[in-house]
Design a protein around this motif. Sequence first.
Motif, PDB file in Angstrom:
ATOM      1  N   ALA A   1       0.841  -1.209   0.000  1.00  0.00           N
ATOM      2  CA  ALA A   1       0.000   0.000   0.000  1.00  0.00           C
ATOM      3  C   ALA A   1       0.874   1.257   0.000  1.00  0.00           C
ATOM      4  O   ALA A   1       0.625   2.200  -0.756  1.00  0.00           O
ATOM      5  CB  ALA A   1      -0.923  -0.015   1.219  1.00  0.00           C
ATOM      6  N   LEU A   2       1.905   1.248   0.834  1.00  0.00           N
ATOM      7  CA  LEU A   2       2.764   2.435   0.933  1.00  0.00           C
ATOM      8  C   LEU A   2       3.535   2.661  -0.362  1.00  0.00           C
ATOM      9  O   LEU A   2       3.568   3.780  -0.895  1.00  0.00           O
ATOM     10  CB  LEU A   2       3.730   2.276   2.124  1.00  0.00           C
ATOM     11  CG  LEU A   2       4.695   3.430   2.366  1.00  0.00           C
ATOM     12  CD1 LEU A   2       3.951   4.758   2.523  1.00  0.00           C
ATOM     13  CD2 LEU A   2       5.550   3.162   3.607  1.00  0.00           C
ATOM     14  N   VAL A   3       4.152   1.613  -0.894  1.00  0.00           N
ATOM     15  CA  VAL A   3       4.925   1.760  -2.135  1.00  0.00           C
ATOM     16  C   VAL A   3       3.981   2.167  -3.280  1.00  0.00           C
ATOM     17  O   VAL A   3       4.313   3.038  -4.085  1.00  0.00           O
ATOM     18  CB  VAL A   3       5.696   0.462  -2.462  1.00  0.00           C
ATOM     19  CG1 VAL A   3       6.295   0.517  -3.867  1.00  0.00           C
ATOM     20  CG2 VAL A   3       6.803   0.230  -1.428  1.00  0.00           C
ATOM     21  N   GLY A   4       2.779   1.574  -3.322  1.00  0.00           N
ATOM     22  CA  GLY A   4       1.811   1.929  -4.360  1.00  0.00           C
ATOM     23  C   GLY A   4       1.461   3.412  -4.318  1.00  0.00           C
ATOM     24  O   GLY A   4       1.423   4.084  -5.345  1.00  0.00           O
ATOM     25  N   GLU A   5       1.251   3.925  -3.109  1.00  0.00           N
ATOM     26  CA  GLU A   5       0.909   5.334  -2.944  1.00  0.00           C
ATOM     27  C   GLU A   5       2.067   6.228  -3.413  1.00  0.00           C
ATOM     28  O   GLU A   5       1.856   7.242  -4.082  1.00  0.00           O
ATOM     29  CB  GLU A   5       0.595   5.565  -1.458  1.00  0.00           C
ATOM     30  CG  GLU A   5       0.170   6.949  -1.086  1.00  0.00           C
ATOM     31  CD  GLU A   5       0.304   7.163   0.432  1.00  0.00           C
ATOM     32  OE1 GLU A   5      -0.045   6.235   1.201  1.00  0.00           O
ATOM     33  OE2 GLU A   5       0.785   8.240   0.830  1.00  0.00           O
ATOM     34  N   LEU A   6       3.309   5.833  -3.082  1.00  0.00           N
ATOM     35  CA  LEU A   6       4.469   6.644  -3.461  1.00  0.00           C
ATOM     36  C   LEU A   6       4.692   6.615  -4.972  1.00  0.00           C
ATOM     37  O   LEU A   6       5.043   7.630  -5.580  1.00  0.00           O
ATOM     38  CB  LEU A   6       5.725   6.150  -2.728  1.00  0.00           C
ATOM     39  CG  LEU A   6       5.699   6.340  -1.209  1.00  0.00           C
ATOM     40  CD1 LEU A   6       6.897   5.665  -0.551  1.00  0.00           C
ATOM     41  CD2 LEU A   6       5.657   7.827  -0.850  1.00  0.00           C
TER      42      LEU A   6
ATOM     43  N   ILE B   1      13.637   8.590   2.260  1.00  0.00           N
ATOM     44  CA  ILE B   1      14.000   8.199   3.627  1.00  0.00           C
ATOM     45  C   ILE B   1      12.817   8.444   4.574  1.00  0.00           C
ATOM     46  O   ILE B   1      12.396   7.543   5.292  1.00  0.00           O
ATOM     47  CB  ILE B   1      15.277   8.933   4.096  1.00  0.00           C
ATOM     48  CG1 ILE B   1      16.442   8.644   3.119  1.00  0.00           C
ATOM     49  CG2 ILE B   1      15.638   8.512   5.522  1.00  0.00           C
ATOM     50  CD1 ILE B   1      16.735   7.174   2.862  1.00  0.00           C
ATOM     51  N   ASP B   2      12.276   9.672   4.551  1.00  0.00           N
ATOM     52  CA  ASP B   2      11.128   9.955   5.419  1.00  0.00           C
ATOM     53  C   ASP B   2       9.896   9.154   5.014  1.00  0.00           C
ATOM     54  O   ASP B   2       9.226   8.570   5.846  1.00  0.00           O
ATOM     55  CB  ASP B   2      10.786  11.458   5.368  1.00  0.00           C
ATOM     56  CG  ASP B   2      11.308  12.181   6.604  1.00  0.00           C
ATOM     57  OD1 ASP B   2      11.636  11.500   7.600  1.00  0.00           O
ATOM     58  OD2 ASP B   2      11.389  13.425   6.564  1.00  0.00           O
ATOM     59  N   ALA B   3       9.620   9.167   3.696  1.00  0.00           N
ATOM     60  CA  ALA B   3       8.339   8.639   3.232  1.00  0.00           C
ATOM     61  C   ALA B   3       8.290   7.114   3.207  1.00  0.00           C
ATOM     62  O   ALA B   3       7.217   6.531   3.259  1.00  0.00           O
ATOM     63  CB  ALA B   3       8.034   9.196   1.827  1.00  0.00           C
ATOM     64  N   LEU B   4       9.461   6.469   3.142  1.00  0.00           N
ATOM     65  CA  LEU B   4       9.451   5.006   3.048  1.00  0.00           C
ATOM     66  C   LEU B   4      10.371   4.352   4.093  1.00  0.00           C
ATOM     67  O   LEU B   4       9.912   3.583   4.940  1.00  0.00           O
ATOM     68  CB  LEU B   4       9.859   4.569   1.625  1.00  0.00           C
ATOM     69  CG  LEU B   4       9.929   3.061   1.376  1.00  0.00           C
ATOM     70  CD1 LEU B   4       8.600   2.377   1.663  1.00  0.00           C
ATOM     71  CD2 LEU B   4      10.355   2.781  -0.076  1.00  0.00           C
TER      72      LEU B   4
ATOM     73  N   LEU C   1       8.740   2.257  11.217  1.00  0.00           N
ATOM     74  CA  LEU C   1       8.119   2.900  12.385  1.00  0.00           C
ATOM     75  C   LEU C   1       6.683   2.415  12.541  1.00  0.00           C
ATOM     76  O   LEU C   1       6.234   2.125  13.649  1.00  0.00           O
ATOM     77  CB  LEU C   1       8.166   4.426  12.255  1.00  0.00           C
ATOM     78  CG  LEU C   1       9.554   5.060  12.444  1.00  0.00           C
ATOM     79  CD1 LEU C   1       9.506   6.565  12.155  1.00  0.00           C
ATOM     80  CD2 LEU C   1      10.110   4.812  13.842  1.00  0.00           C
ATOM     81  N   GLU C   2       5.970   2.308  11.415  1.00  0.00           N
ATOM     82  CA  GLU C   2       4.585   1.841  11.483  1.00  0.00           C
ATOM     83  C   GLU C   2       4.532   0.371  11.923  1.00  0.00           C
ATOM     84  O   GLU C   2       3.730  -0.005  12.789  1.00  0.00           O
ATOM     85  CB  GLU C   2       3.909   2.018  10.119  1.00  0.00           C
ATOM     86  CG  GLU C   2       2.425   1.675  10.166  1.00  0.00           C
ATOM     87  CD  GLU C   2       1.770   1.679   8.787  1.00  0.00           C
ATOM     88  OE1 GLU C   2       2.345   2.259   7.841  1.00  0.00           O
ATOM     89  OE2 GLU C   2       0.682   1.088   8.665  1.00  0.00           O
ATOM     90  N   VAL C   3       5.416  -0.443  11.331  1.00  0.00           N
ATOM     91  CA  VAL C   3       5.396  -1.879  11.657  1.00  0.00           C
ATOM     92  C   VAL C   3       5.725  -2.102  13.137  1.00  0.00           C
ATOM     93  O   VAL C   3       5.019  -2.831  13.840  1.00  0.00           O
ATOM     94  CB  VAL C   3       6.386  -2.665  10.756  1.00  0.00           C
ATOM     95  CG1 VAL C   3       6.572  -4.093  11.273  1.00  0.00           C
ATOM     96  CG2 VAL C   3       5.896  -2.676   9.311  1.00  0.00           C
TER      97      VAL C   3
ATOM     98  N   GLY D   1      16.412   2.198   3.542  1.00  0.00           N
ATOM     99  CA  GLY D   1      16.950   3.322   2.760  1.00  0.00           C
ATOM    100  C   GLY D   1      17.988   2.830   1.756  1.00  0.00           C
ATOM    101  O   GLY D   1      18.025   3.265   0.601  1.00  0.00           O
ATOM    102  N   ASN D   2      18.818   1.890   2.199  1.00  0.00           N
ATOM    103  CA  ASN D   2      19.843   1.342   1.308  1.00  0.00           C
ATOM    104  C   ASN D   2      19.229   0.534   0.160  1.00  0.00           C
ATOM    105  O   ASN D   2      19.746   0.564  -0.962  1.00  0.00           O
ATOM    106  CB  ASN D   2      20.813   0.450   2.108  1.00  0.00           C
ATOM    107  CG  ASN D   2      21.671   1.261   3.070  1.00  0.00           C
ATOM    108  OD1 ASN D   2      21.755   2.486   2.961  1.00  0.00           O
ATOM    109  ND2 ASN D   2      22.302   0.580   4.016  1.00  0.00           N
TER     110      ASN D   2
END
Lengths: 392, 62
Positions: free
Chosen positions: A118-123, A132-135, A141-143, A241-242
């Motif tokens: 869901a997150l990657v789809g939205e981005l 870094i912030d968005a993913l 942090l959410e998990v 991030g990496n």
Amino acid sequence: MTDSAPVSDLDLFDDTVLVDPYPSYATLRDLGGVVRLPANDVYALTRYDVIRNALGDWESFSSAGAIGFNPMVNEALTGTSLSSDPPVHTQLRATLTANLSPRALRGLKAGIDAKADALVGELVDRGSFEAIDALARAFPLEVVADLIGFTGHVRDNMLRWGQAAMQVIGPMNRRTAESFPIAGELYGWCSGVTAEDLAPGSVGRGIFEAEARGDIPPDTAGHIIHQYLGAGVDTTIAAIGNVVALFAAHPGQLALVRENPSLVPAALNEVLRYWAPLHAWGRRTTRDVEIDGVVVPAGAQVAILFGAGNRDPRHYENPEAFLVERNPVDHLSFGYGPHGCAGQGLARLEAHAVIEALARRVRRLVVGPEVRVPSNVTRSIEELPVLEVVPV
Amino acid sequence: MKIVLDRPRCEGHGLCEEAAPELMHLDDDGELVLDREEIGDAEVPLASAAVRVCPVAALRLA
């Protein structure tokens, strides 16, 4: 025949070294498998075999009061599994991993995969974002927050608490001094946290219930939650991030994963090998230890350089190349042996989910320059602008 | 040779099963089962690979 260790004037925690340690790692590795660094008063372990052997040999390389590079942090970590040796360690570790081992986490995979997708789809739909912030930060942090059951102000503090908890493991420099009060906030909160502070049905609640049943020793629930937050946030953020940065730089490698999704675990192994999330970690010798004909005296502070071992040409062919098909299952970034990363099962679930989602949805990421800031122990990207997403 | 499992140390990461599915598997509870403990020379490389990838050093050959 034994000799004293080669010496280098390198400062492991110098700003330039922290931002890009790999040239320094190569220099140290060429000097020897173990190199004495007077600037940090440590013996650095630099080659793959030397590091792997030391990680497996807890009787010679003790973690007790030794994993950090200043006395204050080692004092603070006394009594944790991180900072103890068997047999005490064995019980503490079992308590810590009861809710964190792969078998405990099996039920979470579908939920974590769905969150990542869901997150990657939205981005991808957004087309440009700060990765870094968005993913890399948002997802772990959410998990972790949902897993432990954090709510309210704790959720807002997780990032700075997690960063500070790693930063203070370094030597007593400015970064460490500034981070101690923040790490103290985390410690203070964990010392007072109760079951009611955590969401019903969460793993965090479960730890308190285990304590109430007597399954784990009294007053350990808060310490376990402290370790989840201290060890599981900053490191996973670095790894994710990496993932984004390395796949942006190597679209051909992302294509291999897209064409063959069974390469997802191999891809994560290669990301972790190529850029180790942790720079240096401590041990102390319990006796005179001979390494490659050189003696490290008893009582010496040792610095394990995971990233140096991961790029050792004695172990990996063409180590400077990022190649997902290499599948380096024996990389050193999770450590190894009795102290091997206790959260690696969760880290794999999270990172595999992100890699799967990226490979499924993204053909290419066009990125701007990555920003790095020096950090004592975690090596991570601070900012990574994604300027354009070329979707599949 | 024999594959020896340090049961308390095993956390069920399952990397050994990926390396040597012929010799071991995780059961429905996520507990490691050694399908073969005594192994012949031909299986030593496979068993060694499983030992090598265990992230917590719970396996060894004796």
